[in-house]
Design a protein around this motif. Structure first.
Motif, mmCIF file in Angstrom:
data_model
loop_
_atom_site.group_PDB
_atom_site.id
_atom_site.type_symbol
_atom_site.label_atom_id
_atom_site.label_comp_id
_atom_site.label_asym_id
_atom_site.label_seq_id
_atom_site.Cartn_x
_atom_site.Cartn_y
_atom_site.Cartn_z
ATOM 1 N N MET A 180 13.873 -7.265 13.940
ATOM 2 C CA MET A 180 14.862 -6.724 13.301
ATOM 3 C C MET A 180 16.182 -7.456 12.739
ATOM 4 S SD MET A 180 14.915 -2.883 14.958
ATOM 5 C CE MET A 180 15.308 -3.062 16.505
ATOM 6 N N VAL A 181 16.652 -8.264 13.730
ATOM 7 C CA VAL A 181 17.643 -9.236 13.784
ATOM 8 C C VAL A 181 17.330 -10.088 12.538
ATOM 9 C CG1 VAL A 181 18.929 -11.208 14.433
ATOM 10 C CG2 VAL A 181 18.651 -8.878 15.763
ATOM 11 N N TYR A 182 16.049 -10.592 12.616
ATOM 12 C CA TYR A 182 15.503 -11.635 11.501
ATOM 13 C C TYR A 182 15.763 -11.005 10.018
ATOM 14 C CZ TYR A 182 13.011 -14.921 8.895
ATOM 15 O OH TYR A 182 12.333 -15.566 7.683
ATOM 16 N N GLU A 183 15.232 -9.658 9.998
ATOM 17 C CA GLU A 183 15.222 -8.952 8.976
ATOM 18 C C GLU A 183 16.256 -8.641 8.128
ATOM 19 O OE1 GLU A 183 12.231 -5.721 9.001
ATOM 20 O OE2 GLU A 183 10.653 -7.049 9.924
ATOM 21 N N ALA A 184 17.169 -8.533 9.113
ATOM 22 C CA ALA A 184 18.711 -7.870 8.854
ATOM 23 C C ALA A 184 19.171 -9.239 8.198
ATOM 24 C CB ALA A 184 19.413 -7.554 9.734
ATOM 25 N N ASN A 185 19.009 -10.441 8.925
ATOM 26 C CA ASN A 185 19.744 -11.491 8.423
ATOM 27 C C ASN A 185 19.265 -11.924 7.121
ATOM 28 O OD1 ASN A 185 21.539 -12.088 10.255
ATOM 29 N ND2 ASN A 185 20.305 -13.018 11.807
ATOM 30 N N ALA A 186 17.846 -11.747 6.896
ATOM 31 C CA ALA A 186 17.366 -12.062 5.600
ATOM 32 C C ALA A 186 17.825 -11.231 4.391
ATOM 33 C CB ALA A 186 15.917 -12.020 5.726
ATOM 34 N N ARG A 187 18.189 -9.872 4.902
ATOM 35 C CA ARG A 187 18.494 -9.065 3.948
ATOM 36 C C ARG A 187 19.952 -9.324 3.485
ATOM 37 N NH1 ARG A 187 16.006 -5.927 0.541
ATOM 38 N NH2 ARG A 187 14.521 -5.519 2.203
ATOM 39 N N VAL A 188 20.907 -9.873 4.223
ATOM 40 C CA VAL A 188 22.111 -10.449 3.903
ATOM 41 C C VAL A 188 21.983 -11.581 2.981
ATOM 42 C CG1 VAL A 188 24.175 -11.423 5.331
ATOM 43 C CG2 VAL A 188 23.014 -9.532 6.130
ATOM 44 N N ARG A 189 21.180 -12.578 3.375
ATOM 45 C CA ARG A 189 21.093 -13.838 2.379
ATOM 46 C C ARG A 189 20.447 -13.431 1.124
ATOM 47 N NH1 ARG A 189 19.341 -15.862 7.219
ATOM 48 N NH2 ARG A 189 16.918 -15.540 6.647
ATOM 49 N N ASP A 190 19.453 -12.045 1.028
ATOM 50 C CA ASP A 190 18.936 -12.037 -0.251
ATOM 51 C C ASP A 190 18.896 -10.465 -0.393
ATOM 52 O OD1 ASP A 190 17.426 -11.463 -2.252
ATOM 53 O OD2 ASP A 190 16.088 -12.840 -1.961
ATOM 54 N N PRO A 191 19.878 -9.871 -0.569
ATOM 55 C CA PRO A 191 20.092 -8.402 -0.695
ATOM 56 C C PRO A 191 18.800 -7.462 -1.485
ATOM 57 C CG PRO A 191 22.047 -9.215 -1.217
ATOM 58 C CD PRO A 191 21.106 -10.304 -1.093
ATOM 59 N N VAL A 192 18.160 -8.169 -2.379
ATOM 60 C CA VAL A 192 17.300 -7.554 -2.956
ATOM 61 C C VAL A 192 15.893 -7.577 -2.395
ATOM 62 C CG1 VAL A 192 16.144 -7.543 -5.433
ATOM 63 C CG2 VAL A 192 18.415 -7.862 -5.220
ATOM 64 N N TYR A 193 15.607 -8.749 -2.136
ATOM 65 C CA TYR A 193 14.185 -9.080 -1.672
ATOM 66 C C TYR A 193 14.006 -9.340 -0.018
ATOM 67 C CZ TYR A 193 13.055 -9.708 -6.534
ATOM 68 O OH TYR A 193 12.906 -9.593 -7.960
ATOM 69 N N GLY A 194 15.160 -9.444 0.740
ATOM 70 C CA GLY A 194 15.020 -9.824 1.885
ATOM 71 C C GLY A 194 13.920 -10.630 2.481
ATOM 72 N N CYS A 195 13.189 -10.282 3.461
ATOM 73 C CA CYS A 195 12.128 -11.119 3.976
ATOM 74 C C CYS A 195 11.035 -11.522 2.815
ATOM 75 C CB CYS A 195 11.364 -10.512 5.135
ATOM 76 S SG CYS A 195 12.609 -10.504 6.609
ATOM 77 N N VAL A 196 10.779 -10.698 1.959
ATOM 78 C CA VAL A 196 9.679 -10.943 1.064
ATOM 79 C C VAL A 196 10.093 -12.179 0.090
ATOM 80 C CG1 VAL A 196 8.681 -9.973 -0.999
ATOM 81 C CG2 VAL A 196 9.061 -8.616 1.102
ATOM 82 N N GLY A 197 11.374 -12.273 -0.474
ATOM 83 C CA GLY A 197 11.838 -13.305 -0.870
ATOM 84 C C GLY A 197 11.823 -14.565 -0.081
ATOM 85 N N ALA A 198 11.934 -14.721 1.237
ATOM 86 C CA ALA A 198 11.619 -15.968 2.114
ATOM 87 C C ALA A 198 10.249 -16.121 1.999
ATOM 88 C CB ALA A 198 12.199 -15.556 3.325
ATOM 89 N N ILE A 199 9.388 -15.249 2.028
ATOM 90 C CA ILE A 199 7.922 -15.320 2.055
ATOM 91 C C ILE A 199 7.623 -15.933 0.900
ATOM 92 C CG2 ILE A 199 5.767 -14.327 2.309
ATOM 93 C CD1 ILE A 199 7.077 -12.299 4.398
#
Length: 112
Positions: A21-40
């Motif tokens: 959950m922390v990783y996903e929240a941080n990914a959402r902060v970095r990329d508000p639109v795509y979050g983890c999917v953007g990183a993947i």
């Protein structure tokens, strides 16, 4: 997953769930639109690019071996085996070049 959902998990899995959950929240902060999917997606594109580079490098190695075999085929003894090796190298070269072509044409599953 909500905090109350954490209590439903076995204790040994709670730490991993919180970390996720922390990783996903941080990914959402970095990329508000795509979050983890953007990183993947970004990582998948890097993999695709590196696979293409590897296929090209392998094709170049086969091409260099083919040129080397062609330059050493001047010897009358064993010409047949050299020709067989050359044909095998050419076959590998075509395989690798086809791999490069396919890698360039195929879209990633993670592409938008």
């Amino acid at each position: 997953m909500m905090v109350s959902g954490l209590q439903e998990l076995p204790e040994q899995q709670r730490s991993d769930a919180v970390s996720s959950m922390v990783y996903e929240a941080n990914a959402r902060v970095r990329d508000p639109v795509y979050g983890c999917v953007g990183a993947i997606s970004s990582l998948q594109q890097q993999i695709d690019s590196l696979q293409t580079q590897l296929a090209r490098a392998q094709a170049e190695v086969v091409h260099m071996r083919m040129r080397h075999l062609a330059s050493t085929s001047d010897h009358p003894a064993g010409t047949g085996s050299t020709e067989n090796k050359l044909m095998a190298s050419q076959s590998k070269s075509f395989y690798y070049m086809d791999t490069v072509d396919q890698a360039n044409k195929t879209e990633s599953l993670w592409s938008y």
